[in-house]
Structure formats: C-alpha cells, structure tokens
Write an enzyme that holds these catalytic residues in place. Structure first.
Site, PDB file in Angstrom:
ATOM      1  N   ASP A  64       0.617  -1.328   0.010  1.00  0.00           N
ATOM      2  CA  ASP A  64      -0.040  -0.023   0.011  1.00  0.00           C
ATOM      3  C   ASP A  64       0.992   1.067  -0.049  1.00  0.00           C
ATOM      4  O   ASP A  64       1.623   1.368   0.959  1.00  0.00           O
ATOM      5  CB  ASP A  64      -0.859  -0.146   1.326  1.00  0.00           C
ATOM      6  CG  ASP A  64      -1.844   1.044   1.296  1.00  0.00           C
ATOM      7  OD1 ASP A  64      -1.687   2.474   0.442  1.00  0.00           O
ATOM      8  OD2 ASP A  64      -2.707   0.994   2.244  1.00  0.00           O
ATOM      9  N   SER A 145      -2.468  13.196 -14.817  1.00  0.00           N
ATOM     10  CA  SER A 145      -3.704  13.400 -15.323  1.00  0.00           C
ATOM     11  C   SER A 145      -3.820  15.002 -16.144  1.00  0.00           C
ATOM     12  O   SER A 145      -3.370  15.819 -15.654  1.00  0.00           O
ATOM     13  CB  SER A 145      -4.800  13.266 -14.193  1.00  0.00           C
ATOM     14  OG  SER A 145      -6.135  13.639 -14.652  1.00  0.00           O
ATOM     15  N   TYR A 160      -8.441  15.852  -5.473  1.00  0.00           N
ATOM     16  CA  TYR A 160      -7.897  14.592  -6.537  1.00  0.00           C
ATOM     17  C   TYR A 160      -7.065  15.752  -7.228  1.00  0.00           C
ATOM     18  O   TYR A 160      -6.136  15.425  -7.900  1.00  0.00           O
ATOM     19  CB  TYR A 160      -9.017  14.028  -7.322  1.00  0.00           C
ATOM     20  CG  TYR A 160      -8.373  13.162  -8.382  1.00  0.00           C
ATOM     21  CD1 TYR A 160      -7.959  11.879  -8.273  1.00  0.00           C
ATOM     22  CD2 TYR A 160      -8.190  13.661  -9.640  1.00  0.00           C
ATOM     23  CE1 TYR A 160      -7.164  11.456  -9.308  1.00  0.00           C
ATOM     24  CE2 TYR A 160      -7.805  12.906 -10.754  1.00  0.00           C
ATOM     25  CZ  TYR A 160      -7.290  11.718 -10.624  1.00  0.00           C
ATOM     26  OH  TYR A 160      -6.535  11.057 -11.563  1.00  0.00           O
ATOM     27  N   LYS A 164      -3.108  16.111  -8.264  1.00  0.00           N
ATOM     28  CA  LYS A 164      -2.427  15.829  -9.601  1.00  0.00           C
ATOM     29  C   LYS A 164      -1.576  16.955 -10.136  1.00  0.00           C
ATOM     30  O   LYS A 164      -0.591  16.943 -10.802  1.00  0.00           O
ATOM     31  CB  LYS A 164      -3.426  15.590 -10.864  1.00  0.00           C
ATOM     32  CG  LYS A 164      -3.868  14.042 -10.345  1.00  0.00           C
ATOM     33  CD  LYS A 164      -3.088  12.893 -10.688  1.00  0.00           C
ATOM     34  CE  LYS A 164      -3.520  11.628 -10.483  1.00  0.00           C
ATOM     35  NZ  LYS A 164      -2.441  10.593 -10.696  1.00  0.00           N
TER      36      LYS A 164
END
Length: 245
Positions: A64, A145, A160, A164
């Site tokens: 992880d 992204s 998020y 990025k």
C-alpha cells in the site's frame, strides 16, 4: 526498448486498469517487472494473460503506497532479489467521492494525498537511491492526469485535482534536482484524459462518454522508455477524441 531488456521495472497500482496494462506490456517487452499492489492476488492473476515466455518476469508484491513502511519493505525486497530498480512507474492513484467542503471527509482527503502525492514521492525517492547507488541512468514515470493542468468543473473531484497539480510540480522539481546532481535519470509525466478504469465512476463508464483504454497509456509509457538516452519526454498529454474537458 532493447536497452531495457532484462532490467527491473517497479510499477505501482498493478491490480487493475493502467497499472495492469503497463505491467503486462513491460514484461512482454523483456523487462523484469515488480508489480506493487494492495490486491496482490490480482497482480498474480495477470500472469495468466501473458505469453508463457513472459510469465516468470512478472512478480507481485503486496504494498500500500500510502504507507511508508510498506514502500521501504518492498524496495528492500527488490534490492535483495534483483539488485535494484532501473525504471520506476508511479501509477497508483485513487479518487474518493466527496466534495472538498463536505463535513467529516478528512480521512478520505488524506487518503488521496497520501496515495497520489506522498506515495509517488517516496517510491521515486527509493528508486532514485537505487539508481544512484548503482550509477544507473534510469527512468521515472508518473501517471498524472489532465486534471493536473486544468481545474475541471466535475462533481466530487475534491482534492484529486490538487493532488495531480502536485504531480506536475513534482515532476519538474525532480528534473531540477537530478540535473543539479549531475544525474542523467529521466523523469516523465504522462497526463491522460478519461480512461476506462475502476477509478472512473460507473455511471460515467456506462455513458457514451469519450474515454481512452488502459492500453493507450501503456503504449505511451513504452514510447517514453524507448526514446534515445539524449531525449527526455517531460510531459505527454493524451486525450480521447471528442473529450470536452
């Protein structure tokens, strides 16, 4: 890709989607691939999708990347078994369905940052130390992204996008540090638009919405790795035809 045959690539987030596609393609290209994933059994299962000649080159390790101790343990295993890392593919990334300003979402927001930012940095650090120790001109690739370059007005994106954007800045920071250190290790950010993977909400996957396939991103990784030593792809943006972001 001939220069990478027999060399060791660590790929994070290989249990599905982009990471799984990258792991399979690198193994087929002749690399020794160590796939790090929480759902390690799904990485193990990828061997059945490989030609028999490539199956022994894929190795699954439970990790992880939001937990530093698991990262350190995994890279120690790679060093002991294979000598070190030549290529690092930071693919692991998560999104959580919440709004940035919702009450009680602290754990979800931290989980995104710990995986998408800190996991990427710590894996890159360990890979770099391995490359430096062995004087290897390796390659570090971040799966970024389009959201790392433009704030998209899409529900539940929350932190998020910020994670990025951090990857975009971290890519250039790493390039600066490597140049200042006199190293010839390459760093590449690959920024896809929407890709048909588990991170995309099911309603969006089922809608008639332009999306890339995971294999499209894997091909971009192979292209970046296959460039001559003098060439560094800093940023590669890939969008599906008709995307409106």
């Amino acid at each position: 890709m001939d220069r990478w045959v027999g060399k060791v690539a660590v790929v994070t987030g290989t249990s599905s989607g982009i990471g799984a596609a990258i792991a399979k393609d690198l193994a087929k290209a002749g690399m020794v691939v160590v796939g790090l994933a929480r759902r390690v059994e799904r990485t193990e299962a990828l061997k059945e999708e490989l030609p028999e000649s490539a199956r022994d080159r894929l190795h699954a390790v439970k990790c992880d990347v939001s937990k530093e101790e698991e990262i350190l343990k995994s890279f120690k295993w790679v060093e002991e078994k294979f000598g070190g890392v030549d290529v690092m593919i930071n693919n692991a990334g998560i999104g959580r369905q919440t709004d940035l300003l919702d009450v009680g979402n602290t754990e979800m927001l931290r989980e995104v940052l710990d995986t998408n930012v800190m996991g990427l940095v710590l894996c890159s650090r360990e890979a770099y130390q391995s490359m430096k120790k062995r004087s290897v001109d390796g390659h570090i690739i971040h799966i970024n992204s389009v959201a790392g370059h433009k704030v998209i007005n899409f529900p539940k994106m929350n932190i998020y996008t910020g994670s990025k954007y951090a990857v975009t800045a971290i890519t250039e920071t790493m390039m600066n540090e490597l140049r200042n250190a006199g190293m010839k290790i390459k760093v590449t950010s690959i920024s896809p638009g929407a890709v048909k993977t588990e991170i995309i909400p099911e309603a969006m996957r089922n809608a008639k919405f332009p999306m890339l396939e995971a294999e499209d991103i894997s091909e971009a990784v192979l292209y970046s790795l296959g460039t001559p030593p003098r060439v560094q792809i800093q940023e590669l943006t890939i969008r599906p035809v008709g995307e409106t972001f």
